[in-house]
Structure formats: C-alpha cells, structure tokens
Scaffold this motif. Structure first.
Motif, PDB file in Angstrom:
ATOM      1  N   THR A  81       0.871  -1.176   0.000  1.00  0.00           N
ATOM      2  CA  THR A  81       0.000   0.000   0.000  1.00  0.00           C
ATOM      3  C   THR A  81       0.908   1.225   0.000  1.00  0.00           C
ATOM      4  OG1 THR A  81      -0.156  -0.198   2.431  1.00  0.00           O
ATOM      5  CG2 THR A  81      -1.956  -1.129   1.138  1.00  0.00           C
ATOM      6  N   TYR A 107      -1.364  -1.958  -4.209  1.00  0.00           N
ATOM      7  CA  TYR A 107      -2.197  -0.763  -4.354  1.00  0.00           C
ATOM      8  C   TYR A 107      -1.316   0.470  -4.244  1.00  0.00           C
ATOM      9  CZ  TYR A 107      -6.077  -3.938  -3.848  1.00  0.00           C
ATOM     10  OH  TYR A 107      -6.952  -4.980  -4.048  1.00  0.00           O
ATOM     11  N   THR A 129      -3.411   6.650  -7.383  1.00  0.00           N
ATOM     12  CA  THR A 129      -4.334   6.702  -8.508  1.00  0.00           C
ATOM     13  C   THR A 129      -4.395   8.142  -9.029  1.00  0.00           C
ATOM     14  OG1 THR A 129      -6.338   7.270  -7.264  1.00  0.00           O
ATOM     15  CG2 THR A 129      -5.708   4.934  -7.339  1.00  0.00           C
ATOM     16  N   ASN A 169      -6.802  10.038  -8.733  1.00  0.00           N
ATOM     17  CA  ASN A 169      -7.467  10.833  -7.689  1.00  0.00           C
ATOM     18  C   ASN A 169      -6.505  10.960  -6.515  1.00  0.00           C
ATOM     19  OD1 ASN A 169      -9.013  12.031  -5.752  1.00  0.00           O
ATOM     20  ND2 ASN A 169     -10.703  10.571  -5.858  1.00  0.00           N
ATOM     21  N   LEU A 186      -6.917  10.343  -2.656  1.00  0.00           N
ATOM     22  CA  LEU A 186      -6.922   9.005  -2.077  1.00  0.00           C
ATOM     23  C   LEU A 186      -5.541   8.542  -1.626  1.00  0.00           C
ATOM     24  CD1 LEU A 186      -9.395   7.196  -4.515  1.00  0.00           C
ATOM     25  CD2 LEU A 186      -9.884   8.313  -2.328  1.00  0.00           C
ATOM     26  N   LYS A 199      -2.294   8.235   0.811  1.00  0.00           N
ATOM     27  CA  LYS A 199      -2.113   8.314   2.253  1.00  0.00           C
ATOM     28  C   LYS A 199      -1.722   9.744   2.634  1.00  0.00           C
ATOM     29  CE  LYS A 199       0.879   5.008   1.875  1.00  0.00           C
ATOM     30  NZ  LYS A 199       1.961   4.031   2.117  1.00  0.00           N
ATOM     31  N   ASN A 212      -4.942   9.383   3.533  1.00  0.00           N
ATOM     32  CA  ASN A 212      -6.245   8.754   3.291  1.00  0.00           C
ATOM     33  C   ASN A 212      -6.042   7.235   3.369  1.00  0.00           C
ATOM     34  OD1 ASN A 212      -8.486   7.525   1.726  1.00  0.00           O
ATOM     35  ND2 ASN A 212      -9.037   9.647   1.300  1.00  0.00           N
ATOM     36  N   HIS A 222      -7.538   4.869   1.907  1.00  0.00           N
ATOM     37  CA  HIS A 222      -8.176   4.168   0.788  1.00  0.00           C
ATOM     38  C   HIS A 222      -7.400   2.925   0.365  1.00  0.00           C
ATOM     39  CE1 HIS A 222     -10.300   3.523  -2.995  1.00  0.00           C
ATOM     40  NE2 HIS A 222      -9.131   3.493  -3.601  1.00  0.00           N
ATOM     41  N   CYS A 223      -6.084   3.057   0.107  1.00  0.00           N
ATOM     42  CA  CYS A 223      -5.345   1.896  -0.408  1.00  0.00           C
ATOM     43  C   CYS A 223      -5.251   0.799   0.651  1.00  0.00           C
ATOM     44  CB  CYS A 223      -3.977   2.296  -0.935  1.00  0.00           C
ATOM     45  SG  CYS A 223      -2.826   2.974   0.283  1.00  0.00           S
ATOM     46  N   GLU A 233      -7.602   0.162   2.913  1.00  0.00           N
ATOM     47  CA  GLU A 233      -8.929  -0.456   2.959  1.00  0.00           C
ATOM     48  C   GLU A 233      -9.173  -1.349   1.751  1.00  0.00           C
ATOM     49  OE1 GLU A 233     -11.047   3.091   5.587  1.00  0.00           O
ATOM     50  OE2 GLU A 233     -11.236   3.091   3.401  1.00  0.00           O
ATOM     51  N   GLU A 234      -8.649  -0.942   0.586  1.00  0.00           N
ATOM     52  CA  GLU A 234      -8.784  -1.781  -0.601  1.00  0.00           C
ATOM     53  C   GLU A 234      -8.012  -3.096  -0.425  1.00  0.00           C
ATOM     54  OE1 GLU A 234     -10.598  -1.111  -3.715  1.00  0.00           O
ATOM     55  OE2 GLU A 234     -11.531   0.012  -2.071  1.00  0.00           O
ATOM     56  N   ALA A 256      -7.657   3.456   9.244  1.00  0.00           N
ATOM     57  CA  ALA A 256      -8.126   2.145   8.779  1.00  0.00           C
ATOM     58  C   ALA A 256      -8.356   1.172   9.936  1.00  0.00           C
ATOM     59  CB  ALA A 256      -7.128   1.547   7.797  1.00  0.00           C
TER      60      ALA A 256
END
Length: 233
Positions: A123, A148, A151, A153, A156, A158, A160, A162-163, A165-166, A194
C-alpha cells in the motif's frame, strides 16, 4: 527483553496480514534516480506547460515530487493536467526500479514472514506499476498478490486510508489482525484511520524522530530486528 522489543514481538505475533509501504521498508526506490532530481524535473515540466504560477515556493523547492503534484491537484482537481503529471511521475518511478536498492534484510524478512502464512499487500503512494515491477525484479511477486498505489485521484493518497482499505477487502482481512509497516507519518495516520496496528521503520534518527513525534510507539531501525523476532517464535 526491553519493553520496546516486547511490543515489537506482540505486534509481529498478532499480525496475520501485513500492509507494506514500498519506499522505505522494502527498498530505496530512488537510490539510482535521486528523488530530488525527479522533483526538480517535475517542477520544470510544470513550468514548461505554463503552469508554474500554480506552485507555492515550498512546493517548488521540495525534494519530494509528490508535493508539486499535490499542489497542482489542489488547484486543478480532476484536470487533464493533473492526469498528465501523475502519469509522468509514474513513468519516472518505473524507470527508477532497475537501480532501486533493497532495504537491508528486506528480502529474507519478506520470505521468512510469508512462509509463516502471513499474507502481504503493498500500500504505497508510489505508482502500483513501479511497486509491482520492483518486487518482480527481486523474485518476490508471489509474496505480494495485492499491490495498491497512487491513482489519478490524489485525494486518495495516504494519509487517506483508501489503499489500505482496498487491500484489506481484497485479502478478506480483519483490521484487528492487520499491521501497517511504514516509514512516514502519513503511513501512521492512514493506519489509524483504517483501524490497523502500525510498525514504523526509520533508517536514521531524523526519520525516527518524525515517526515518534507523530505518535508511533514501535519503530525499528533495522529490519533485522523484525526478522530476529520472527525467527525466535
């Protein structure tokens, strides 16, 4: 056994899933393509596109190319310019892979830990293609079926989560059984958000200080410390 070693052993023994940052715990991605050089080239590209006025002085002078990229994103969200710059940076990160240097003890740690049945994902805020290419070059791709990265976006990235959680979803992991292994305050914040434990890696005192100041409780200066814990259990 010191209190810190005991906390390290507890983190390692309770982790069934580990989310690895790339640049730091696994390798020095920019060992052969200095990141400050890449940052300067990105600023130069932004200037050539006539968009240099978008950047603050801090973003222009930063040694981290992601600062300039984030700066443009903040002021031109969702634009073709941001997409072009992100793709440019991803290509440069990929070109850095052949000269990247493995973090000492990273390869045996990854192999040994994976052999114990612990499942891994990467990640990272770097490009996923670069991360995948690096572990492939080291013969470690089988240890990292889930990768991951950044992206288009940039919101998203860190801190954040997002990666993270994915990756957790892809591995069907439980956050309470998951450990984030990173070297930056953004990794720690993403782990907190997370709901996963955090292990810090710091290759020098400056980096350790930044992690400690951010609230990291367990920080190792060498991956050998983690490898020793695993081998002793």
């Amino acid at each position: 056994m010191t209190a810190e070693t005991a906390r390290l052993a507890s983190l390692v023994s309770s982790a069934r899933y580990v989310l690895w940052d790339l640049d730091g715990p696994i390798c020095r991605l920019f060992a052969g393509y200095p990141v400050h050089q890449m940052a300067g080239e990105l600023v130069e590209k932004i200037d050539q596109l006539g968009m240099g006025a978008l950047l603050t002085e801090q973003e222009r002078s930063s040694n981290d190319p992601q600062e300039a990229l984030r700066g443009v994103h903040e002021r031109h969200r969702g634009s073709d310019l941001v997409l072009e710059l992100e793709e440019w940076l991803a290509r440069r990160e990929l070109s850095a892979v052949p000269k990247a240097m493995p973090t000492p003890y990273a390869d045996p740690l990854i192999r040994t830990w994976s052999a114990r049945g612990v499942r891994f994902a990467i990640t990272t805020n770097n490009a996923a293609l670069a991360a995948a290419a690096y572990v492939e070059s080291r013969g470690l791709a089988d240890c990292f079926p889930h990768v991951y990265g950044r992206t288009a976006n940039l919101d998203l990235m860190k801190p954040n989560p997002h990666c993270l959680e994915e990756a957790i979803k892809a591995m069907r992991a439980v956050p309470s059984d998951t450990l984030m292994f990173g070297d930056a305050a953004t990794d720690l914040e993403a782990a907190r958000r997370a709901g996963v434990a955090f292990l810090g890696y710091a290759r020098n005192q400056s980096k350790e200080g930044l992690l400690r100041d951010a609230g990291a409780e367990v920080v190792v200066g060498s991956l050998e410390q983690v490898l020793d814990v695993i081998r002793s259990t």
